[in-house]
Design an enzyme around this catalytic site. Structure first.
Site, mmCIF file in Angstrom:
data_model
loop_
_atom_site.group_PDB
_atom_site.id
_atom_site.type_symbol
_atom_site.label_atom_id
_atom_site.label_comp_id
_atom_site.label_asym_id
_atom_site.label_seq_id
_atom_site.Cartn_x
_atom_site.Cartn_y
_atom_site.Cartn_z
ATOM 1 N N LYS A 1 4.034 9.884 8.690
ATOM 2 C CA LYS A 1 3.674 9.387 10.014
ATOM 3 C C LYS A 1 4.577 9.906 11.133
ATOM 4 C CE LYS A 1 1.116 5.477 8.183
ATOM 5 N NZ LYS A 1 -0.227 6.042 8.334
ATOM 6 N N TYR B 1 0.854 -1.181 0.000
ATOM 7 C CA TYR B 1 0.000 0.000 0.000
ATOM 8 C C TYR B 1 0.892 1.234 0.000
ATOM 9 C CZ TYR B 1 -3.279 3.521 1.780
ATOM 10 O OH TYR B 1 -4.036 4.635 1.952
ATOM 11 N N ASP C 1 9.522 2.805 0.090
ATOM 12 C CA ASP C 1 8.440 3.461 0.826
ATOM 13 C C ASP C 1 8.575 3.092 2.295
ATOM 14 O OD1 ASP C 1 6.126 4.414 1.951
ATOM 15 O OD2 ASP C 1 4.820 3.701 0.348
#
Length: 388
Positions: free
Chosen positions: A249, A138, A222
């Site tokens: 994040k 994702y 990522d």
């Protein structure tokens, strides 16, 4: 009708489905948070949980961290946003350079946007279009990285990606042999959450790096979720050196953030000083509040802190495994491998554990040994009866 039902009815009248983030939805509808304090969250009905979600891994120091609140208040009284850059972004970029060894950084507002910017930069640098990525990974909600058959994604966008099975070196070699001279970037998540937090093999990571180099493409990692697992990111434990990395994040200290780091030669695509072809703005990119919060959060999450939190996560994982519960992951990230995620989520929530809707558990530095032991006991009590 419960208070949560009443809130949901209000929400559903003005927000499709009653909330803005698809990842938070559980049937019939999720509770609504009221207060977060350290390692706990209380919902609008007064139900208290130990937060093992931490806003999907983002809150490395838990809720309402006193130092972050202090530095953001100090920054806010000087101005919450400017039509000029600030020294806050310089400070955070310098910290990330020191931690990762990647030469330059550029900030945005989310992990999704970071991946968008990374891909744009890779295409501008290479003059190529194709993105190689992998099943089960994702990379946010950008059209170019969601499943190719996702509703609303134009066929032309889907055709700009080659999606391959994770951990299949032969498939990657075959795709690069066929399309390699058209590939701008190989985009890799080393431990994809959507694929059950199963780490890729060292062989596969090395092959991705080698093949990208051989065919003149860029290797991008990522690390929006996995950056918390190493002082400079999970990729350092694999011994690969990416051309680009996307973050988000934890580097925002609880505020909206994204970042792309990499080789100066590649990031030059965004530089207005030379011939950089990419103009990428963002009204709130590198916002001083976020940058101040991120600097505070990351300054207190150094090598010893990373190791300690990873050890606590490994201890929790071992307690669960010893109880017969299937759990994947590494360090402070765990994934409960359950057959019915929605039912499990509600059972854990009622037992006082806030997990991700897919079984994700993410620890924070404010959790004590007692918190972790209590989480283990509650998870075992909830799931143990379903384990053969």
């Amino acid at each position: 009708m419960t208070l949560a039902d009443e809130v949901f009815e209000r929400a559903a009248r003005v927000i499709p489905g009653g909330n803005t983030r698809s990842t938070l939805f559980v049937t019939p509808h999720p509770p609504y948070a009221a207060v977060g304090d350290g390692a706990t969250v209380v919902d609008t009905a007064g139900h208290r949980t130990i937060d093992c979600n931490n806003n999907y891994t983002a809150l490395i120091h838990g809720h309402a961290d006193p130092e972050i609140l202090a530095v953001t208040a100090e920054a806010a009284v000087k101005g919450t946003a400017f039509g000029l850059p600030t020294t806050y972004e310089v400070d955070l970029a310098e910290l990330l350079v020191a931690r990762t060894g990647l030469q330059q950084w550029r900030f945005c507002n989310s992990g999704t946007e970071a991946v968008m910017m990374l891909i744009r930069g890779a295409r501008a640098h290479t003059g190529r279009d194709l993105v190689v990525r992998f099943e089960g990974s994702y990379h946010g909600t950008y059209d170019g990285v969601v499943p190719v058959d996702a509703p609303g994604v134009p066929r032309s966008v889907a055709e700009a990606s080659i999606v391959l099975p994770q951990n299949d070196v032969s498939a990657l070699e075959g795709a690069m042999s066929r399309y390699g001279d058209r590939v701008a970037v190989v985009l890799l998540d080393l431990m994809p959450n959507r694929a059950g937090l199963t780490p890729v093999s060292t062989e596969f990571a090395s092959a991705a790096a080698r093949l990208a180099t051989d065919f003149g493409a860029l290797l991008a990692i990522d690390e929006v979720i996995s950056f918390r697992l190493g002082v400079g990111g999970l990729h350092q434990t694999y011994g690969v050196v990416p051309d680009l990395v996307s973050l988000g994040k934890i580097i925002g200290g609880g505020y909206p953030v994204g970042a792309v780091g990499g080789r100066a030669e590649v990031l030059a695509a965004f530089s207005p000083l030379g011939d950089g072809p990419v103009s990428w703005g963002g009204t709130f990119s590198a916002n001083p509040i976020t940058m101040a919060a991120g600097l505070s959060a990351m300054s207190r999450y150094g090598e010893a802190d990373v190791a300690a939190l990873n050890a606590r996560g490994d201890d929790l994982r071992m307690l669960l495994v010893d109880a017969g519960i299937r759990v994947n992951g590494r360090g402070s990230l765990l994934r409960l491998m359950v057959d019915d995620p929605t039912s499990t989520w509600w059972q854990l929530y009622e037992a006082g554990v806030l997990a991700g809707t897919n079984g994700l558990l993410a620890l924070s530095t404010v959790m004590t040994d007692e918190d972790v032991d209590l989480v283990a006991r509650r998870v075992v009590a909830t799931l143990g009866r379903h384990t053969s």
